[in-house]
Design an enzyme around this catalytic site. Structure first.
Site, PDB file in Angstrom:
ATOM      1  N   SER A  88      -1.140  -3.747  -4.544  1.00 11.07           N
ATOM      2  CA  SER A  88      -2.967  -4.344  -3.912  1.00 11.07           C
ATOM      3  C   SER A  88      -3.709  -5.015  -4.524  1.00 11.07           C
ATOM      4  O   SER A  88      -4.560  -5.544  -4.114  1.00 11.07           O
ATOM      5  CB  SER A  88      -3.660  -2.774  -3.627  1.00 11.07           C
ATOM      6  OG  SER A  88      -3.320  -2.015  -2.529  1.00 11.07           O
ATOM      7  N   LYS A  91      -4.129  -8.730  -2.317  1.00  9.54           N
ATOM      8  CA  LYS A  91      -5.218  -8.791  -1.754  1.00  9.54           C
ATOM      9  C   LYS A  91      -6.099  -9.530  -2.765  1.00  9.54           C
ATOM     10  O   LYS A  91      -6.842  -9.947  -1.580  1.00  9.54           O
ATOM     11  CB  LYS A  91      -6.078  -7.022  -1.944  1.00  9.54           C
ATOM     12  CG  LYS A  91      -5.849  -5.807  -0.601  1.00  9.54           C
ATOM     13  CD  LYS A  91      -6.262  -4.741  -0.733  1.00  9.54           C
ATOM     14  CE  LYS A  91      -5.641  -4.230   0.301  1.00  9.54           C
ATOM     15  NZ  LYS A  91      -4.289  -3.539  -0.512  1.00  9.54           N
ATOM     16  N   SER A 136      -8.657  -0.547  -0.686  1.00 10.99           N
ATOM     17  CA  SER A 136      -7.719  -0.969  -0.630  1.00 10.99           C
ATOM     18  C   SER A 136      -6.983  -0.629   0.275  1.00 10.99           C
ATOM     19  O   SER A 136      -5.640   0.183   0.487  1.00 10.99           O
ATOM     20  CB  SER A 136      -6.755  -0.376  -2.030  1.00 10.99           C
ATOM     21  OG  SER A 136      -6.143  -1.143  -2.504  1.00 10.99           O
ATOM     22  N   ARG A 270      -6.041   3.867 -15.776  1.00 11.59           N
ATOM     23  CA  ARG A 270      -5.379   2.017 -15.204  1.00 11.59           C
ATOM     24  C   ARG A 270      -6.800   1.359 -15.572  1.00 11.59           C
ATOM     25  O   ARG A 270      -7.516   1.059 -16.408  1.00 11.59           O
ATOM     26  CB  ARG A 270      -5.002   1.611 -13.720  1.00 11.59           C
ATOM     27  CG  ARG A 270      -4.220   2.401 -12.979  1.00 11.59           C
ATOM     28  CD  ARG A 270      -4.449   2.209 -11.798  1.00 11.59           C
ATOM     29  NE  ARG A 270      -4.647   2.340 -10.947  1.00 11.59           N
ATOM     30  CZ  ARG A 270      -5.490   2.461  -9.613  1.00 11.59           C
ATOM     31  NH1 ARG A 270      -4.465   1.606  -9.131  1.00 11.59           N
ATOM     32  NH2 ARG A 270      -6.129   3.382  -9.209  1.00 11.59           N
TER      33      ARG A 270
END
Length: 284
Positions: A88, A91, A136, A270
């Site tokens: 993602s 994106k 997302s 993350r």
């Protein structure tokens, strides 16, 4: 003899002073403080960015680029040169291309949900680009990719020089960033983000304005954080991303965090790894 004795005394005192100075400046507390005050970037060079990975029991890497000082700080250099599915994080570019080609009018134009129940409740509704970027929402960006089409998508990816530039066949137009063949290294993520920030990509000022705005995930009086997460589930172990840039202290810090994810419990790590690394550098 008196004059000679005084000379020897002065020389002895000088030698002692020099030895004392050398001894004290070699002590970690004194020399580090002196150098850090004169050269703030020394702080970052001395910080072990791998500490957060050990604390959170995560394998992977982080790469941070300090624009003003033109320096990289990193953990796991070989990992930062390895290509992975962008998931993602794509994106960001998908938004730029979709707005530029006009397949969607703006960031508030709504696409209708197809009624198919998906794993995240936030995906199961009508939505616009601003919300889809935040949530997302995969199906939203798959619709945009199909509208852009294989030929135009390939042309833009070639112009941007994104990753390995491979998007596969026309049948892969809505999944090439999720399952391949598109791949990108953390270093290439940084290069792309730098060109995005400097507006050196083939997009209009309006497109840049919209995308850089929807990228904001945190804004305070002291800093602005623009970023995107990514989670590649088609490979084992799963790959987790957090990429973007931090604007603080009249400077910009571009970053790319990439980790191996064992399960969903690793997903928040993350962002946590990135925050801890910035704090270690005296930021945030």
């Amino acid at each position: 003899m008196a004059r000679s004795g005084r000379s020897l005394f002065i020389i002895s005192i000088t030698i002692i002073s020099i030895i004392t100075l050398l001894t004290f400046t070699s002590l970690p507390g004194i020399s580090a403080t002196s150098k850090i005050n004169e050269h703030p970037s020394v702080i970052a060079q001395s910080v072990n960015l791998g500490a957060a990975f050990k604390e959170l029991n995560i394998e992977g890497s982080i790469l941070i680029y300090d624009q003003n000082n033109q320096k990289f700080y990193q953990h796991n250099a070989s990992h930062n040169s390895t290509a992975f599915l962008p998931a993602s994080t794509f994106k960001i570019l998908n938004s730029l291309i979709s707005l530029e080609t006009g397949v969607i009018k703006d960031e508030i134009a709504i696409l209708t949900w197809d009624g198919i129940m998906r794993e995240f409740p936030t995906w199961n509704r009508d939505t616009n680009m601003r919300q889809a970027y935040k949530d997302s929402t995969v199906w939203f960006y798959q619709v945009l990719a199909r509208r852009v089409g294989h030929e135009r998508m390939q042309q833009f990816i070639n112009q941007v020089g994104y990753g390995n530039r491979q998007i596969g066949t026309p049948e892969q137009i809505d999944k090439f960033w999720l399952s391949g063949p598109l791949q990108i290294t953390p270093k290439q993520q940084i290069e792309f983000l730098q060109r995005l920030y400097r507006r050196e990509l083939p997009f209009s000022q309006r497109t840049f304005d919209v995308v850089q705005d929807i990228m904001i995930i945190e804004k305070t009086p002291n800093y602005i954080l623009r970023a995107k997460t990514g989670w590649a589930t088609s490979v084992k172990p799963n790959i987790g991303w957090f990429v973007g840039y931090l604007e603080q202290n009249n400077n910009v810090y571009f970053f790319a965090t990439n980790i191996y994810m064992k399960d969903a419990a690793d997903a928040p790590k993350r962002i946590e790894l990135t925050r801890r690394s910035f704090k270690a550098l005296g930021l945030l």
